[in-house]
Design a protein around this motif. Structure first.
Motif, PDB file in Angstrom:
ATOM      1  N   LEU A 138       0.768  -1.206  -0.038  1.00  0.00           N
ATOM      2  CA  LEU A 138      -0.013  -0.047  -0.028  1.00  0.00           C
ATOM      3  C   LEU A 138       0.802   1.248   0.170  1.00  0.00           C
ATOM      4  O   LEU A 138       0.396   2.251  -0.796  1.00  0.00           O
ATOM      5  N   ILE A 139       1.867   1.136   0.864  1.00  0.00           N
ATOM      6  CA  ILE A 139       2.620   2.210   0.842  1.00  0.00           C
ATOM      7  C   ILE A 139       3.404   2.543  -0.493  1.00  0.00           C
ATOM      8  O   ILE A 139       3.664   3.935  -0.819  1.00  0.00           O
ATOM      9  N   VAL A 140       3.976   1.516  -0.892  1.00  0.00           N
ATOM     10  CA  VAL A 140       4.718   1.531  -2.165  1.00  0.00           C
ATOM     11  C   VAL A 140       4.122   2.015  -3.334  1.00  0.00           C
ATOM     12  O   VAL A 140       4.437   2.830  -4.105  1.00  0.00           O
ATOM     13  N   ASN A 141       2.710   1.583  -3.182  1.00  0.00           N
ATOM     14  CA  ASN A 141       2.092   1.925  -4.549  1.00  0.00           C
ATOM     15  C   ASN A 141       1.442   3.272  -4.327  1.00  0.00           C
ATOM     16  O   ASN A 141       1.360   4.174  -5.224  1.00  0.00           O
ATOM     17  N   TRP A 142       1.427   3.498  -3.433  1.00  0.00           N
ATOM     18  CA  TRP A 142       0.776   5.153  -3.242  1.00  0.00           C
ATOM     19  C   TRP A 142       1.863   5.925  -3.565  1.00  0.00           C
ATOM     20  O   TRP A 142       1.747   7.126  -4.131  1.00  0.00           O
ATOM     21  N   LEU A 143       3.277   5.717  -2.914  1.00  0.00           N
ATOM     22  CA  LEU A 143       4.392   6.620  -3.335  1.00  0.00           C
ATOM     23  C   LEU A 143       4.936   6.510  -4.797  1.00  0.00           C
ATOM     24  O   LEU A 143       5.072   7.526  -5.474  1.00  0.00           O
ATOM     25  N   HIS A 144       4.441   5.229  -5.368  1.00  0.00           N
ATOM     26  CA  HIS A 144       4.751   5.145  -6.862  1.00  0.00           C
ATOM     27  C   HIS A 144       3.718   6.292  -7.465  1.00  0.00           C
ATOM     28  O   HIS A 144       4.157   6.744  -8.697  1.00  0.00           O
ATOM     29  N   GLY A 145       2.355   6.369  -7.212  1.00  0.00           N
ATOM     30  CA  GLY A 145       1.575   7.128  -7.809  1.00  0.00           C
ATOM     31  C   GLY A 145       1.888   8.362  -7.584  1.00  0.00           C
ATOM     32  O   GLY A 145       1.871   9.326  -8.544  1.00  0.00           O
ATOM     33  N   GLN A 146       2.339   8.874  -6.516  1.00  0.00           N
ATOM     34  CA  GLN A 146       2.858  10.367  -6.299  1.00  0.00           C
ATOM     35  C   GLN A 146       4.014  10.544  -7.160  1.00  0.00           C
ATOM     36  O   GLN A 146       4.217  11.780  -7.706  1.00  0.00           O
ATOM     37  N   ILE A 147       5.028   9.942  -7.103  1.00  0.00           N
ATOM     38  CA  ILE A 147       6.250  10.110  -8.050  1.00  0.00           C
ATOM     39  C   ILE A 147       5.758  10.252  -9.294  1.00  0.00           C
ATOM     40  O   ILE A 147       6.238  10.997 -10.252  1.00  0.00           O
ATOM     41  N   PHE A 153      12.859   6.150 -11.688  1.00  0.00           N
ATOM     42  CA  PHE A 153      14.241   5.522 -11.046  1.00  0.00           C
ATOM     43  C   PHE A 153      14.556   5.882  -9.521  1.00  0.00           C
ATOM     44  O   PHE A 153      15.472   5.351  -9.078  1.00  0.00           O
ATOM     45  N   LEU A 154      13.886   6.898  -9.214  1.00  0.00           N
ATOM     46  CA  LEU A 154      14.142   7.659  -7.746  1.00  0.00           C
ATOM     47  C   LEU A 154      13.248   6.755  -6.769  1.00  0.00           C
ATOM     48  O   LEU A 154      13.423   7.151  -5.639  1.00  0.00           O
ATOM     49  N   ALA A 155      12.444   5.938  -7.267  1.00  0.00           N
ATOM     50  CA  ALA A 155      11.253   5.238  -6.272  1.00  0.00           C
ATOM     51  C   ALA A 155      11.997   4.697  -5.129  1.00  0.00           C
ATOM     52  O   ALA A 155      11.510   4.749  -3.958  1.00  0.00           O
TER      53      ALA A 155
END
Length: 224
Positions: free
Chosen positions: A56-65, A75-77
Motif C-alpha cells: 500500500l505504501i509503495v503503490n501510493w508513493l509510486h503514484g505520487q512519483i 528511477f528515484l522510487a
C-alpha cells in the motif's frame, strides 16, 4: 525514561558524536530492514499482513512519483520509498518512553535535507546540463540572488520543520506522563495518538517536499 535535549556524546578521532542519535538511527534502519524482510519473505498474489501494508505504501508513493515527476522520475522510487519508511519509523520511535527519535536531533534532519538538495543539483546538472544552471537566472539575471537564497533556505526549512515538530511531540509526552496520575492516563493516551498522527504527517510532508524539489531537476519539459 530519556531526557529530551540531554545527549550522550563520545569522542573519536577528534570528532564529537551523539551516541544516542547514532544508536537510534541504527535501530531505525534495523526496523525498516526487518519490515522489508517480513513483507517479502513469502510473497503472495493476494497480499496480507506486512506485505499488504508495504505494498500500500509503495503503490501510493509510486503514484505520487508519477504525478509529480513523470516517467523520468521512476528511477528515484527506491530512494523515495526508503526515505519515507525511515522517516516514519524514526518519528514513531521516540513515542516509546525509553527511546528517542533520531529526527529529534537537528543533525539528522539537516543531514537528510542536505542529501535531498545535493541530489537535486547533481541530477539537475546531469540531466539538463547548462539548462539547469540557466533557470537560476530566470526570469531575469537579477533573480539569481533570490534563487540562490531560496536554494540555501530549502534544507534549513525542510530540516527545522521536521525537527521542531518531533521534538515538541516528545517533550509534551514526557511532560504529560510526569504530570498525570497513573490512574488518569486518558490525556497522555490522547496525545500519544495525536503524536502518532503528527509523526506520519511529518514523514509525508518531508517526502512530498523532497519529491517536489527532485521533480524540478528530473522532470522533462514535455512532462511539465
Amino acid at each position: 525514561m530519556h531526557e529530551i535535549g540531554v545527549r550522550e556524546t563520545v569522542q573519536f578521532a577528534g570528532f564529537t558524536f551523539n551516541w544516542e542519535t547514532l544508536c537510534m538511527t541504527w535501530l531505525t534502519m534495523a526496523v525498516v530492514i526487518l519490515i522489508a524482510f517480513l513483507a517479502t519473505r513469502s510473497l503472495k498474489l493476494v497480499p496480507s499482513g506486512w506485505q499488504m501494508v508495504v505494498e500500500l505504501i509503495v503503490n501510493w508513493l509510486h503514484g505520487q512519483i508519477d504525478a509529480m515527476m513523470g516517467k523520468s522520475g521512476r528511477f528515484l522510487a527506491p530512494f523515495i520509498v526508503s526515505l519515507f519508511m525511515f522517516l516514519l519509523v524514526s518519528n514513531w520511535l521516540g513515542l516509546i518512553p525509553t527511546l528517542s527519535s533520531p529526527t529529534n536531533d537537528l543533525n539528522t534532519t539537516l543531514a537528510l535535507a542536505l542529501i535531498v538538495i545535493v541530489m537535486v543539483h547533481f541530477l539537475g546538472l546531469y540531466k539538463k546540463g547548462m539548462h539547469y544552471v540557466a533557470h537560476f537566472f530566470q526570469p531575469t539575471p537579477v533573480f539569481v540572488v533570490i534563487n540562490v537564497i531560496e536554494e540555501i533556505a530549502k534544507p534549513i526549512t525542510l530540516s527545522c520543520r521536521l525537527f521542531g515538530n518531533i521534538l515538541a511531540g516528545e517533550i509534551l509526552i514526557i511532560v504529560l506522563l510526569k504530570l498525570m496520575p497513573i490512574w488518569m492516563p486518558i490525556p497522555a493516551v490522547c496525545w500519544l495518538a495525536f503524536s502518532i498522527f503528527i509523526g506520519g504527517v511529518q514523514a509525508v510532508i518531508f517526502t512530498m517536499l523532497s519529491m517536489a524539489y527532485l521533480a524540478n531537476a528530473v522532470k522533462e519539459e514535455e512532462e511539465s
